[in-house]
Scaffold this motif. Structure first.
Motif, short mmCIF file in Angstrom:
data_model
loop_
_atom_site.label_atom_id
_atom_site.label_comp_id
_atom_site.label_asym_id
_atom_site.label_seq_id
_atom_site.Cartn_x
_atom_site.Cartn_y
_atom_site.Cartn_z
N VAL A 150 9.45 -4.80 1.25
CA VAL A 150 8.48 -4.05 1.36
C VAL A 150 7.13 -4.09 1.55
O VAL A 150 6.55 -5.08 1.01
CB VAL A 150 8.53 -3.27 -0.04
CG1 VAL A 150 7.88 -1.96 -0.21
CG2 VAL A 150 10.09 -2.73 -0.49
N ILE A 151 6.44 -3.67 2.65
CA ILE A 151 5.22 -4.04 3.22
C ILE A 151 4.31 -2.83 2.68
O ILE A 151 4.55 -1.84 3.24
CB ILE A 151 5.22 -4.47 4.48
CG1 ILE A 151 6.25 -5.40 4.83
CG2 ILE A 151 3.94 -4.77 4.98
CD1 ILE A 151 6.40 -6.03 6.12
N ASP A 152 3.10 -2.93 2.18
CA ASP A 152 2.13 -1.87 2.15
C ASP A 152 1.34 -1.79 3.23
O ASP A 152 1.50 -2.31 4.35
CB ASP A 152 1.19 -2.16 0.94
CG ASP A 152 0.59 -3.34 0.82
OD1 ASP A 152 0.18 -3.98 1.94
OD2 ASP A 152 -0.32 -3.67 -0.30
N SER A 153 0.21 -0.83 3.05
CA SER A 153 -0.50 -0.73 4.29
C SER A 153 -1.54 -1.67 4.71
O SER A 153 -1.99 -1.62 5.84
CB SER A 153 -1.37 0.72 3.95
OG SER A 153 -2.17 0.34 2.55
N LYS A 154 -1.62 -2.91 3.83
CA LYS A 154 -2.43 -3.83 4.10
C LYS A 154 -1.56 -4.99 4.55
O LYS A 154 -2.08 -6.20 4.48
CB LYS A 154 -3.13 -4.15 2.71
CG LYS A 154 -4.06 -3.40 2.04
CD LYS A 154 -5.32 -3.03 2.99
CE LYS A 154 -6.36 -1.86 2.45
NZ LYS A 154 -7.46 -1.68 3.27
N ASN A 155 -0.47 -4.63 4.85
CA ASN A 155 0.48 -5.92 5.54
C ASN A 155 0.98 -6.95 4.20
O ASN A 155 1.25 -8.08 4.61
CB ASN A 155 -0.12 -6.27 6.69
CG ASN A 155 1.09 -6.93 7.54
OD1 ASN A 155 2.03 -6.51 7.70
ND2 ASN A 155 0.83 -8.11 8.27
N ASN A 156 0.87 -6.35 2.82
CA ASN A 156 1.27 -7.39 2.00
C ASN A 156 2.51 -7.14 1.59
O ASN A 156 3.12 -5.93 1.43
CB ASN A 156 0.31 -7.17 0.62
CG ASN A 156 -1.06 -7.58 1.00
OD1 ASN A 156 -1.32 -8.65 1.45
ND2 ASN A 156 -1.96 -6.54 0.55
N LEU A 181 5.11 -6.79 -1.01
CA LEU A 181 5.31 -6.60 -2.48
C LEU A 181 6.42 -7.28 -3.25
O LEU A 181 7.51 -7.62 -2.62
CB LEU A 181 5.46 -5.00 -2.88
CG LEU A 181 4.26 -4.13 -2.05
CD1 LEU A 181 4.49 -2.72 -2.53
CD2 LEU A 181 2.95 -4.72 -2.34
N GLY A 182 6.63 -7.06 -4.58
CA GLY A 182 7.55 -7.72 -5.51
C GLY A 182 7.74 -9.14 -5.53
O GLY A 182 6.65 -9.72 -5.71
N GLN A 183 9.01 -9.56 -5.44
CA GLN A 183 9.07 -11.04 -5.80
C GLN A 183 8.58 -12.06 -4.72
O GLN A 183 8.09 -13.10 -5.11
CB GLN A 183 10.59 -11.46 -5.85
CG GLN A 183 11.40 -10.77 -6.87
CD GLN A 183 12.72 -10.90 -6.75
OE1 GLN A 183 13.21 -11.67 -5.97
NE2 GLN A 183 13.60 -10.12 -7.55
N LYS A 184 8.25 -11.46 -3.50
CA LYS A 184 7.62 -12.46 -2.52
C LYS A 184 8.28 -13.66 -2.30
O LYS A 184 7.60 -14.96 -2.12
CB LYS A 184 5.94 -12.64 -2.87
CG LYS A 184 5.27 -11.34 -2.83
CD LYS A 184 4.01 -11.51 -3.26
CE LYS A 184 3.00 -10.29 -3.20
NZ LYS A 184 1.64 -10.74 -3.24
#
Length: 291
Positions: free
Chosen positions: A220-226, A228-231
């Motif tokens: 899952v990637i947010d609008s800032k290209n991060n 999310l979650g466990q990474k």
């Protein structure tokens, strides 16, 4: 009386001269006859030599032609050809009777006829063998082509089976929720109110797929290209995959619904991207927006 004696002496001299003349003529005739006989003998000898040499040349040419065909008898043919060449040299050097050379030549001619007959027989046998070999080669080539075609079909079939046995991931759904302390979940589309994402997808039924536990990696990637979650990260075929969570299901060739929750805070406004991986292969993707 003296005149009579002189006449008698003169007659005697004339008689002697006549006898000498006749003797000379006889000698000259005999000498001329012998010379003609010698010339005749020499002419005959030269003519015979040329005839013998001509026959030997033809014999040599026959061997040369047969040797050029490069059969299994080539070595024997070469030996007999060399005998002919040797006899030709002897004939060229000879100056007398050629009967002995003619006898040798007749023997060589008879040997040549026997060898040529044997060589022709071998050539016919080789022709039959070659035809059989060519026929066998054609059959083998056809079999090879058929086998290659079967291998190609099997490879294509294997690819079809492999492709058909892969599981299909469908219908990725994403929803944002505000989870209260009581545990109540309230759906929202506002980023500042979101503290959980609910992500679901469907694994389609497949009769030829391998059953058993199946693990998917969800990113899952947010609008800032991060991410999310466990990474966490996994390496597949030399490539690193950073994912938000994994979802393992027991697959029994029937359609399966999968649903996972991803908690978090400080969600960003904008578009979110969801990618589902089967190991390192992307099998489905979707997106949604938070205001």
């Amino acid at each position: 009386m003296e005149n009579k004696q002189s006449s008698t002496s003169l007659k005697a001299v004339i008689a002697v001269l006549a006898v000498l003349l006749v003797g000379s003529l006889v000698y000259i005739f005999k000498l001329s006859s012998d010379t003609e006989k010698v010339q005749t003998v020499l002419t005959t000898t030269v003519s015979e030599k040329e005839s013998v040499l001509k026959d030997l040349e033809e014999l040599k040419a026959t061997y040369d032609t047969a040797i050029a065909e490069n059969t299994s008898m080539s070595d024997e043919l070469i030996q007999e050809r060399d005998k002919v060449v040797s006899l030709m040299a002897e004939v060229k050097q000879s100056k007398g009777d050629l009967s002995a050379f003619k006898t040798k030549m007749n023997l060589l001619q008879n040997k040549m006829k026997a060898l040529m007959a044997e060589n022709e027989g071998l050539k016919k046998e080789n022709t039959v063998v070659k035809a059989q070999r060519d026929s066998t080669t054609v059959v083998l080539n056809e079999s090879k082509k058929y086998n290659e075609a079967l291998v190609g079909q099997n490879d294509e079939l294997a690819k079809v089976v492999e492709k058909g046995s892969k599981l299909t991931v469908l219908n990725i759904q994403s929803s944002a929720y505000k989870v209260r302390s009581s545990g109540k979940e309230i759906e929202t589309d506002k980023a500042k109110r979101t503290n959980m994402l609910k992500i679901s997808f469907t694994i389609a039924g497949n009769e030829i797929a391998k059953s058993g536990d199946k693990t998917y990696y969800v990113q899952v990637i947010d609008s800032k290209n991060n991410v999310l979650g466990q990474k966490k990260s996994e390496n597949f075929d030399g490539k690193d995959l950073t994912y938000s969570f994994t979802s393992t299901v027991k697959y029994e060739n029937k359609t399966v619904q999968v649903s996972e929750n991803l908690s978090g805070k400080n969600f960003e406004k904008g578009t979110y991207f969801i990618n589902v991986f089967d190991k390192g292969e992307l099998v489905s993707k979707s997106s949604f927006d938070l205001k």
